[in-house]
Design a protein around this motif. Structure first.
Motif, PDB file in Angstrom:
ATOM      1  N   SER A  76       0.806  -1.214   0.000  1.00  0.00           N
ATOM      2  CA  SER A  76       0.000   0.000   0.000  1.00  0.00           C
ATOM      3  C   SER A  76       0.845   1.272   0.000  1.00  0.00           C
ATOM      4  O   SER A  76       0.310   2.365  -0.050  1.00  0.00           O
ATOM      5  CB  SER A  76      -0.926   0.017   1.218  1.00  0.00           C
ATOM      6  N   ALA A  77       2.149   1.113   0.020  1.00  0.00           N
ATOM      7  CA  ALA A  77       3.029   2.279   0.078  1.00  0.00           C
ATOM      8  C   ALA A  77       3.197   2.886  -1.308  1.00  0.00           C
ATOM      9  O   ALA A  77       3.420   2.178  -2.290  1.00  0.00           O
ATOM     10  CB  ALA A  77       4.388   1.877   0.644  1.00  0.00           C
ATOM     11  N   ASN A  78       3.060   4.188  -1.404  1.00  0.00           N
ATOM     12  CA  ASN A  78       3.298   4.940  -2.640  1.00  0.00           C
ATOM     13  C   ASN A  78       2.472   4.442  -3.828  1.00  0.00           C
ATOM     14  O   ASN A  78       2.941   4.441  -4.959  1.00  0.00           O
ATOM     15  CB  ASN A  78       4.786   4.912  -3.014  1.00  0.00           C
ATOM     16  N   THR A  79       1.247   4.033  -3.586  1.00  0.00           N
ATOM     17  CA  THR A  79       0.431   3.491  -4.674  1.00  0.00           C
ATOM     18  C   THR A  79       0.145   4.532  -5.752  1.00  0.00           C
ATOM     19  O   THR A  79       0.125   4.199  -6.931  1.00  0.00           O
ATOM     20  CB  THR A  79      -0.890   2.910  -4.144  1.00  0.00           C
ATOM     21  N   GLY A  80      -0.077   5.763  -5.357  1.00  0.00           N
ATOM     22  CA  GLY A  80      -0.340   6.813  -6.348  1.00  0.00           C
ATOM     23  C   GLY A  80       0.834   7.017  -7.281  1.00  0.00           C
ATOM     24  O   GLY A  80       0.678   7.117  -8.498  1.00  0.00           O
ATOM     25  N   LYS A  81       2.027   7.067  -6.729  1.00  0.00           N
ATOM     26  CA  LYS A  81       3.233   7.260  -7.539  1.00  0.00           C
ATOM     27  C   LYS A  81       3.466   6.052  -8.442  1.00  0.00           C
ATOM     28  O   LYS A  81       3.778   6.201  -9.624  1.00  0.00           O
ATOM     29  CB  LYS A  81       4.453   7.486  -6.656  1.00  0.00           C
ATOM     30  N   ARG A  82       3.287   4.867  -7.899  1.00  0.00           N
ATOM     31  CA  ARG A  82       3.496   3.665  -8.716  1.00  0.00           C
ATOM     32  C   ARG A  82       2.500   3.613  -9.867  1.00  0.00           C
ATOM     33  O   ARG A  82       2.857   3.264 -10.993  1.00  0.00           O
ATOM     34  CB  ARG A  82       3.390   2.411  -7.853  1.00  0.00           C
ATOM     35  N   PHE A  83       1.230   3.981  -9.609  1.00  0.00           N
ATOM     36  CA  PHE A  83       0.217   4.001 -10.663  1.00  0.00           C
ATOM     37  C   PHE A  83       0.590   5.019 -11.733  1.00  0.00           C
ATOM     38  O   PHE A  83       0.503   4.748 -12.929  1.00  0.00           O
ATOM     39  CB  PHE A  83      -1.158   4.302 -10.058  1.00  0.00           C
ATOM     40  N   ALA A  84       1.030   6.210 -11.313  1.00  0.00           N
ATOM     41  CA  ALA A  84       1.439   7.246 -12.269  1.00  0.00           C
ATOM     42  C   ALA A  84       2.616   6.770 -13.104  1.00  0.00           C
ATOM     43  O   ALA A  84       2.668   7.019 -14.323  1.00  0.00           O
ATOM     44  CB  ALA A  84       1.785   8.533 -11.525  1.00  0.00           C
ATOM     45  N   ASP A  85       3.562   6.067 -12.495  1.00  0.00           N
ATOM     46  CA  ASP A  85       4.713   5.544 -13.229  1.00  0.00           C
ATOM     47  C   ASP A  85       4.262   4.529 -14.284  1.00  0.00           C
ATOM     48  O   ASP A  85       4.777   4.512 -15.407  1.00  0.00           O
ATOM     49  CB  ASP A  85       5.718   4.894 -12.281  1.00  0.00           C
ATOM     50  N   ILE A  86       3.313   3.689 -13.931  1.00  0.00           N
ATOM     51  CA  ILE A  86       2.789   2.691 -14.878  1.00  0.00           C
ATOM     52  C   ILE A  86       2.121   3.388 -16.054  1.00  0.00           C
ATOM     53  O   ILE A  86       2.327   3.033 -17.216  1.00  0.00           O
ATOM     54  CB  ILE A  86       1.818   1.718 -14.174  1.00  0.00           C
ATOM     55  N   LEU A  87       1.290   4.397 -15.759  1.00  0.00           N
ATOM     56  CA  LEU A  87       0.615   5.135 -16.830  1.00  0.00           C
ATOM     57  C   LEU A  87       1.621   5.844 -17.733  1.00  0.00           C
ATOM     58  O   LEU A  87       1.473   5.846 -18.963  1.00  0.00           O
ATOM     59  CB  LEU A  87      -0.363   6.151 -16.245  1.00  0.00           C
ATOM     60  N   ALA A  88       2.663   6.442 -17.150  1.00  0.00           N
ATOM     61  CA  ALA A  88       3.686   7.127 -17.946  1.00  0.00           C
ATOM     62  C   ALA A  88       4.403   6.137 -18.858  1.00  0.00           C
ATOM     63  O   ALA A  88       4.655   6.442 -20.034  1.00  0.00           O
ATOM     64  CB  ALA A  88       4.671   7.834 -17.018  1.00  0.00           C
ATOM     65  N   ALA A  89       4.719   4.958 -18.351  1.00  0.00           N
ATOM     66  CA  ALA A  89       5.383   3.941 -19.163  1.00  0.00           C
ATOM     67  C   ALA A  89       4.490   3.504 -20.317  1.00  0.00           C
ATOM     68  O   ALA A  89       4.950   3.355 -21.454  1.00  0.00           O
ATOM     69  CB  ALA A  89       5.773   2.730 -18.302  1.00  0.00           C
ATOM     70  N   ARG A  91       2.164   5.273 -21.732  1.00  0.00           N
ATOM     71  CA  ARG A  91       2.094   6.386 -22.678  1.00  0.00           C
ATOM     72  C   ARG A  91       3.331   6.387 -23.570  1.00  0.00           C
ATOM     73  O   ARG A  91       3.235   6.579 -24.777  1.00  0.00           O
ATOM     74  CB  ARG A  91       1.955   7.705 -21.942  1.00  0.00           C
ATOM     75  N   ARG A  92       4.513   6.170 -22.989  1.00  0.00           N
ATOM     76  CA  ARG A  92       5.749   6.128 -23.775  1.00  0.00           C
ATOM     77  C   ARG A  92       5.713   5.002 -24.804  1.00  0.00           C
ATOM     78  O   ARG A  92       6.259   5.106 -25.887  1.00  0.00           O
ATOM     79  CB  ARG A  92       6.972   5.969 -22.853  1.00  0.00           C
ATOM     80  N   GLN A  93       5.036   3.905 -24.437  1.00  0.00           N
ATOM     81  CA  GLN A  93       4.941   2.759 -25.349  1.00  0.00           C
ATOM     82  C   GLN A  93       3.827   2.945 -26.375  1.00  0.00           C
ATOM     83  O   GLN A  93       3.661   2.119 -27.256  1.00  0.00           O
ATOM     84  CB  GLN A  93       4.661   1.484 -24.544  1.00  0.00           C
ATOM     85  N   GLY A  94       3.067   4.036 -26.240  1.00  0.00           N
ATOM     86  CA  GLY A  94       1.976   4.302 -27.177  1.00  0.00           C
ATOM     87  C   GLY A  94       0.744   3.447 -26.937  1.00  0.00           C
ATOM     88  O   GLY A  94      -0.085   3.274 -27.813  1.00  0.00           O
ATOM     89  N   LYS A  95       0.626   2.923 -25.731  1.00  0.00           N
ATOM     90  CA  LYS A  95      -0.516   2.057 -25.415  1.00  0.00           C
ATOM     91  C   LYS A  95      -1.706   2.836 -24.863  1.00  0.00           C
ATOM     92  O   LYS A  95      -2.785   2.300 -24.740  1.00  0.00           O
ATOM     93  CB  LYS A  95      -0.090   0.964 -24.445  1.00  0.00           C
ATOM     94  N   ILE A  96      -1.485   4.104 -24.508  1.00  0.00           N
ATOM     95  CA  ILE A  96      -2.599   4.954 -24.083  1.00  0.00           C
ATOM     96  C   ILE A  96      -2.426   6.346 -24.652  1.00  0.00           C
ATOM     97  O   ILE A  96      -1.395   6.763 -25.069  1.00  0.00           O
ATOM     98  CB  ILE A  96      -2.794   5.040 -22.562  1.00  0.00           C
TER      99      ILE A  96
END
Length: 96
Positions: A76-89, A91-96
């Protein structure tokens, strides 16, 4: 127990059962439960079972991940940051 139904009721039950892909017996039992056991459910609700947690008490619980993973799993630690990192990755891959 045997109950004699009118032909009209029988035809409705057959039609409903076919439509739902069920048996006439299951439709009748479900309807009877809904009709006659509403009062019993209401009594249970009024008896202090006011939330899902109340209803599941004794059947669910928690664990200490520190017993399995040294220092704990920290899921449960840093879930917001981890989610944002996943979304950024993504986006870089062109999947969103």
């Amino acid at each position: 127990m045997n109950i004699t139904l009118t032909p009209e009721i029988e035809q409705v039950l057959i039609r409903v059962a076919r439509k739902q892909g069920a048996t006439v017996e299951s439709i009748v039992l479900k309807t009877l439960r809904e009709c006659f056991f509403q009062k019993e459910r209401k009594k249970q609700e009024d008896s202090g079972m006011n939330s899902l947690a109340d209803m599941l008490q004794g059947d669910i619980g928690t664990i200490d991940s520190g017993e399995v993973v040294p220092g704990g799993a920290q899921m449960s630690a840093n879930t917001g940051k981890r989610f944002a990192d996943i979304l950024a990755a993504k986006r870089r891959q062109g999947k969103i």
